[in-house]
Design a protein around this motif. Structure first.
Motif, PDB file in Angstrom:
ATOM      1  N   GLY A   1      -0.341 -12.648  18.075  1.00  0.00           N
ATOM      2  CA  GLY A   1      -1.564 -12.468  18.604  1.00  0.00           C
ATOM      3  C   GLY A   1      -2.430 -13.685  19.682  1.00  0.00           C
ATOM      4  O   GLY A   1      -2.907 -13.662  20.613  1.00  0.00           O
ATOM      5  N   ASP A   2      -2.083 -14.686  19.090  1.00  0.00           N
ATOM      6  CA  ASP A   2      -2.674 -15.907  19.718  1.00  0.00           C
ATOM      7  C   ASP A   2      -1.696 -16.812  20.515  1.00  0.00           C
ATOM      8  O   ASP A   2      -1.917 -17.705  21.071  1.00  0.00           O
ATOM      9  CB  ASP A   2      -3.052 -16.973  18.532  1.00  0.00           C
ATOM     10  CG  ASP A   2      -2.114 -17.413  17.584  1.00  0.00           C
ATOM     11  OD1 ASP A   2      -0.715 -16.825  17.733  1.00  0.00           O
ATOM     12  OD2 ASP A   2      -1.847 -18.431  16.894  1.00  0.00           O
TER      13      ASP A   2
ATOM     14  N   ASP B   1      -0.146  -4.914  10.310  1.00  0.00           N
ATOM     15  CA  ASP B   1      -1.194  -5.871  10.847  1.00  0.00           C
ATOM     16  C   ASP B   1      -0.704  -7.253  10.624  1.00  0.00           C
ATOM     17  O   ASP B   1      -0.937  -8.283  11.164  1.00  0.00           O
ATOM     18  CB  ASP B   1      -2.437  -5.319  10.346  1.00  0.00           C
ATOM     19  CG  ASP B   1      -3.083  -4.357  10.741  1.00  0.00           C
ATOM     20  OD1 ASP B   1      -2.762  -3.915  12.123  1.00  0.00           O
ATOM     21  OD2 ASP B   1      -3.796  -3.581  10.218  1.00  0.00           O
ATOM     22  N   ALA B   2      -0.373  -7.433   9.216  1.00  0.00           N
ATOM     23  CA  ALA B   2       0.092  -8.726   8.649  1.00  0.00           C
ATOM     24  C   ALA B   2       1.450  -9.252   9.230  1.00  0.00           C
ATOM     25  O   ALA B   2       1.458 -10.439   9.632  1.00  0.00           O
ATOM     26  CB  ALA B   2       0.146  -8.784   7.288  1.00  0.00           C
TER      27      ALA B   2
ATOM     28  N   ASP C   1       0.491  -9.644  13.771  1.00  0.00           N
ATOM     29  CA  ASP C   1      -0.694 -10.464  13.906  1.00  0.00           C
ATOM     30  C   ASP C   1      -0.271 -11.980  14.637  1.00  0.00           C
ATOM     31  O   ASP C   1      -1.259 -12.435  15.018  1.00  0.00           O
ATOM     32  CB  ASP C   1      -1.638 -10.705  12.798  1.00  0.00           C
ATOM     33  CG  ASP C   1      -3.117 -10.891  13.057  1.00  0.00           C
ATOM     34  OD1 ASP C   1      -3.367 -11.026  14.145  1.00  0.00           O
ATOM     35  OD2 ASP C   1      -3.826 -11.664  12.063  1.00  0.00           O
TER      36      ASP C   1
END
Length: 102
Positions: A83-84, A76-77, A80
């Motif tokens: 993602g944007d 996740d870290a 992540d």
């Protein structure tokens, strides 16, 4: 048995990761691991173990000690930040008709 038997020496051989590209594939795929004293022997052993049915056209052997990988526990870290960035998502691009592999 003494510590000088042939199995003791094998435990000291480096671990190699094996990747095979199949006749129909475009990418090399990880198929397994093996121990060997050097790259040439690792390549020969990989051929004998992982392409017995002549399904491969190319083999890579990579010393496992030379691979740096991310940890699944930190996915996740680690992933992540992407993602944007919408341009990294395949939905941002139109794929031309007739293109099979990108």
């Amino acid at each position: 048995m003494s510590g000088d038997d042939s199995t003791t020496g094998r435990r000291e051989w480096p671990l190699w990761e094996v990747f095979v590209r199949s006749k129909r594939g475009l990418n090399h795929v990880h198929v397994g691991s093996l121990h060997a004293p050097d790259a040439e022997m690792a390549l020969r052993n990989a051929r004998d173990v992982y392409t017995r049915r002549q399904e491969g056209v190319s083999i890579w052997v990579v010393p496992a000690a030379g691979i740096t990988a991310s940890s699944p526990e930190e996915k996740d870290a680690f992933f992540d930040p992407a993602g944007d960035k919408i341009y990294r998502h395949p939905t941002f691009y139109d794929i031309p008709e007739g293109v099979e592999h990108l």
